[in-house]
Write a protein that holds these residues in place. Structure first.
Motif, mmCIF file in Angstrom:
data_model
loop_
_atom_site.group_PDB
_atom_site.id
_atom_site.type_symbol
_atom_site.label_atom_id
_atom_site.label_comp_id
_atom_site.label_asym_id
_atom_site.label_seq_id
_atom_site.Cartn_x
_atom_site.Cartn_y
_atom_site.Cartn_z
ATOM 1 N N SER A 129 0.826 -1.210 0.000
ATOM 2 C CA SER A 129 0.000 0.000 0.000
ATOM 3 C C SER A 129 0.859 1.259 0.000
ATOM 4 N N ARG A 130 1.975 1.244 0.740
ATOM 5 C CA ARG A 130 2.855 2.418 0.762
ATOM 6 C C ARG A 130 3.540 2.622 -0.583
ATOM 7 N N LEU A 131 3.955 1.537 -1.214
ATOM 8 C CA LEU A 131 4.566 1.649 -2.541
ATOM 9 C C LEU A 131 3.545 2.184 -3.546
ATOM 10 N N THR A 132 2.291 1.754 -3.402
ATOM 11 C CA THR A 132 1.240 2.244 -4.290
ATOM 12 C C THR A 132 1.010 3.731 -4.099
ATOM 13 N N LEU A 133 1.029 4.183 -2.840
ATOM 14 C CA LEU A 133 0.802 5.601 -2.566
ATOM 15 C C LEU A 133 1.935 6.473 -3.086
ATOM 16 N N VAL A 134 3.176 6.012 -2.892
ATOM 17 C CA VAL A 134 4.334 6.829 -3.272
ATOM 18 C C VAL A 134 4.612 6.738 -4.771
ATOM 19 N N GLY A 152 2.673 5.212 -6.997
ATOM 20 C CA GLY A 152 1.447 5.194 -7.787
ATOM 21 C C GLY A 152 0.945 6.571 -8.133
ATOM 22 N N GLY A 153 1.545 7.622 -7.573
ATOM 23 C CA GLY A 153 1.185 8.976 -7.935
ATOM 24 C C GLY A 153 0.028 9.559 -7.170
ATOM 25 N N VAL A 154 -0.182 9.124 -5.926
ATOM 26 C CA VAL A 154 -1.304 9.677 -5.167
ATOM 27 C C VAL A 154 -0.939 11.013 -4.525
ATOM 28 N N LEU A 155 0.320 11.236 -4.245
ATOM 29 C CA LEU A 155 0.751 12.495 -3.634
ATOM 30 C C LEU A 155 0.997 13.577 -4.673
ATOM 31 N N ALA A 156 1.323 13.165 -5.891
ATOM 32 C CA ALA A 156 1.595 14.104 -6.978
ATOM 33 C C ALA A 156 1.605 13.335 -8.283
ATOM 34 N N PRO A 157 1.259 13.983 -9.396
ATOM 35 C CA PRO A 157 1.385 13.319 -10.703
ATOM 36 C C PRO A 157 2.829 12.902 -10.957
ATOM 37 N N LEU A 158 3.003 11.811 -11.663
ATOM 38 C CA LEU A 158 4.352 11.301 -11.891
ATOM 39 C C LEU A 158 5.200 12.248 -12.733
ATOM 40 N N ILE A 169 5.783 15.180 -12.065
ATOM 41 C CA ILE A 169 6.525 16.010 -11.108
ATOM 42 C C ILE A 169 7.818 15.320 -10.675
ATOM 43 N N PHE A 170 7.850 13.979 -10.747
ATOM 44 C CA PHE A 170 9.007 13.231 -10.269
ATOM 45 C C PHE A 170 10.229 13.520 -11.137
ATOM 46 N N PRO A 171 11.414 13.562 -10.537
ATOM 47 C CA PRO A 171 12.643 13.721 -11.339
ATOM 48 C C PRO A 171 12.999 12.415 -12.035
ATOM 49 N N GLN A 172 13.737 12.546 -13.115
ATOM 50 C CA GLN A 172 14.264 11.358 -13.792
ATOM 51 C C GLN A 172 15.456 10.820 -13.016
ATOM 52 N N PRO A 173 15.709 9.505 -12.976
ATOM 53 C CA PRO A 173 14.982 8.442 -13.680
ATOM 54 C C PRO A 173 13.808 7.871 -12.874
ATOM 55 N N LEU A 174 13.515 8.453 -11.688
ATOM 56 C CA LEU A 174 12.438 7.936 -10.856
ATOM 57 C C LEU A 174 11.103 7.984 -11.586
ATOM 58 N N ARG A 175 10.898 9.015 -12.403
ATOM 59 C CA ARG A 175 9.633 9.140 -13.131
ATOM 60 C C ARG A 175 9.416 7.962 -14.076
ATOM 61 N N GLN A 195 6.499 5.078 -13.745
ATOM 62 C CA GLN A 195 5.518 4.895 -14.810
ATOM 63 C C GLN A 195 5.513 3.469 -15.348
ATOM 64 N N ALA A 196 6.657 2.793 -15.271
ATOM 65 C CA ALA A 196 6.742 1.416 -15.772
ATOM 66 C C ALA A 196 6.216 0.394 -14.770
ATOM 67 N N LEU A 197 6.201 0.743 -13.500
ATOM 68 C CA LEU A 197 5.744 -0.181 -12.466
ATOM 69 C C LEU A 197 4.216 -0.291 -12.470
ATOM 70 N N PRO A 198 3.679 -1.412 -11.982
ATOM 71 C CA PRO A 198 2.218 -1.604 -11.985
ATOM 72 C C PRO A 198 1.463 -0.658 -11.064
ATOM 73 N N PHE A 199 2.144 -0.023 -10.098
ATOM 74 C CA PHE A 199 1.456 0.861 -9.155
ATOM 75 C C PHE A 199 0.807 2.047 -9.875
ATOM 76 N N SER A 200 1.455 2.529 -10.942
ATOM 77 C CA SER A 200 0.913 3.684 -11.652
ATOM 78 C C SER A 200 -0.397 3.353 -12.355
ATOM 79 N N ALA A 201 -0.623 2.072 -12.657
ATOM 80 C CA ALA A 201 -1.861 1.668 -13.329
ATOM 81 C C ALA A 201 -3.054 1.690 -12.382
ATOM 82 N N ILE A 202 -2.804 1.770 -11.074
ATOM 83 C CA ILE A 202 -3.885 1.746 -10.087
ATOM 84 C C ILE A 202 -4.379 3.142 -9.758
ATOM 85 N N LEU A 203 -3.464 4.101 -9.601
ATOM 86 C CA LEU A 203 -3.865 5.436 -9.158
ATOM 87 C C LEU A 203 -3.557 6.521 -10.193
#
Length: 286
Positions: free
Chosen positions: A204-209, A211-217, A219-225, A229-237
């Motif tokens: 759940s914490r990985l999904t929140l962080v 998955g883009g619940v605190l901010a759209p992806l 906003i994230f710096p590269q290469p974290l963005r 985006q490639a991880l399944p968490f982004s498909a949920i939120l």
């Protein structure tokens, strides 16, 4: 003669299969309906749970307003402050509607109740899926109602496109299904682990962080963005929330492919764990 008999039997077999599929569908729809009615009976509890969304969105909105002010800009990575508020509401609406599925499966496994539930004339997986959908849909609609009222006060009328409004129910449904598969699999780990809440907390914490619940992806710096985006968490939120706020046909196609692939792989993993768990029940004599 045998060919004629086989041809005559085929329509009857097809009719029986259709009838069985229809009765099975009605059975799980009835479970879904009962789950919805049970949750509507405690609608005030659902309402007070949804008030947490007000607190979270208000706090995050103040943080983003400060960020916009300090940067001296009205648009950040394609999002205005109004877009950001509606995005946060859309993401939190899905995130905060999750019922205690993992805890319930965990308790059924550890108490031995699962052995009795497997004897029901219904698939244990589909039964839980229908029950989960009923509970989550009530929470989702309550969160959407309260969140929309809050966003209207804080950000005004949204500039959603009709394509985004039509696509959102589909991508949100796929997101809820992915969430079910993941948490159901975690609950079944109780067959091998004494406590599964730690696994659920990590997911759940990985999904929140991520998955883009605190901010759209964006906003994230590269290469974290790119990783997020490639991880399944982004498909949920992130995916469903962005589809509603900033609809793009190309992004929708990529999101649907990601969601379907994630769901397919997740179902395969879930069924593998489930069949291993059922064998464990049978070996131990229930």
């Amino acid at each position: 003669m045998q060919t004629d008999i086989g041809a005559a039997q085929r329509p009857g077999l097809v009719m029986r299969l259709k009838k069985r599929a229809r009765l099975s569908s009605l059975k799980y729809l009835a479970i879904l309906r009962v789950s919805i009615l049970n949750n509507l009976a405690y609608i005030m509890e659902v309402f007070f749970r949804a008030l947490l969304l007000v607190i979270l969105v208000f706090v995050l909105t103040q943080l983003w307003k400060t960020t916009f002010t300090l940067r001296g800009t009205r648009v950040l990575s394609g999002f205005s402050i109004a877009d950001m508020i509606w995005y946060l509401v859309a993401a939190e609406t899905i995130a905060l509607s999750l019922p205690a599925l993992t805890r319930r499966i965990d308790q059924e496994v550890r108490s031995g109740q699962l052995a009795y539930l497997l004897g029901r004339p219904a698939s244990y997986v589909l039964y839980n899926y229908a029950h989960y959908l009923g509970e989550r849909l009530v929470r989702l609609l309550m969160n959407a109602l309260i969140g929309s009222l809050l966003a209207l006060v804080m950000a005004g009328v949204p500039h959603f496109t009709w394509q985004g409004l039509l696509a959102w129910p589909l991508v949100a449904f796929l997101a809820l299904s992915i969430d079910f598969v993941m948490h159901f699999s975690i609950g079944l780990l109780a067959f091998w682990s004494e406590e599964t809440q730690s696994f659920s907390l990590i997911f759940s914490r990985l999904t929140l962080v991520l998955g883009g619940v605190l901010a759209p992806l964006e906003i994230f710096p590269q290469p974290l963005r790119s990783i997020a985006q490639a991880l399944p968490f982004s498909a949920i939120l992130y995916g469903p929330a962005r589809t509603l706020v900033h609809f793009e046909a190309a992004r929708l196609g990529a999101l649907l492919v990601q969601q379907c692939a994630t769901l397919l792989v997740g179902i395969m993993i879930m069924l593998a764990i489930y069949h291993a768990a059922v064998r464990r029940v049978n070996i131990n004599g229930g």
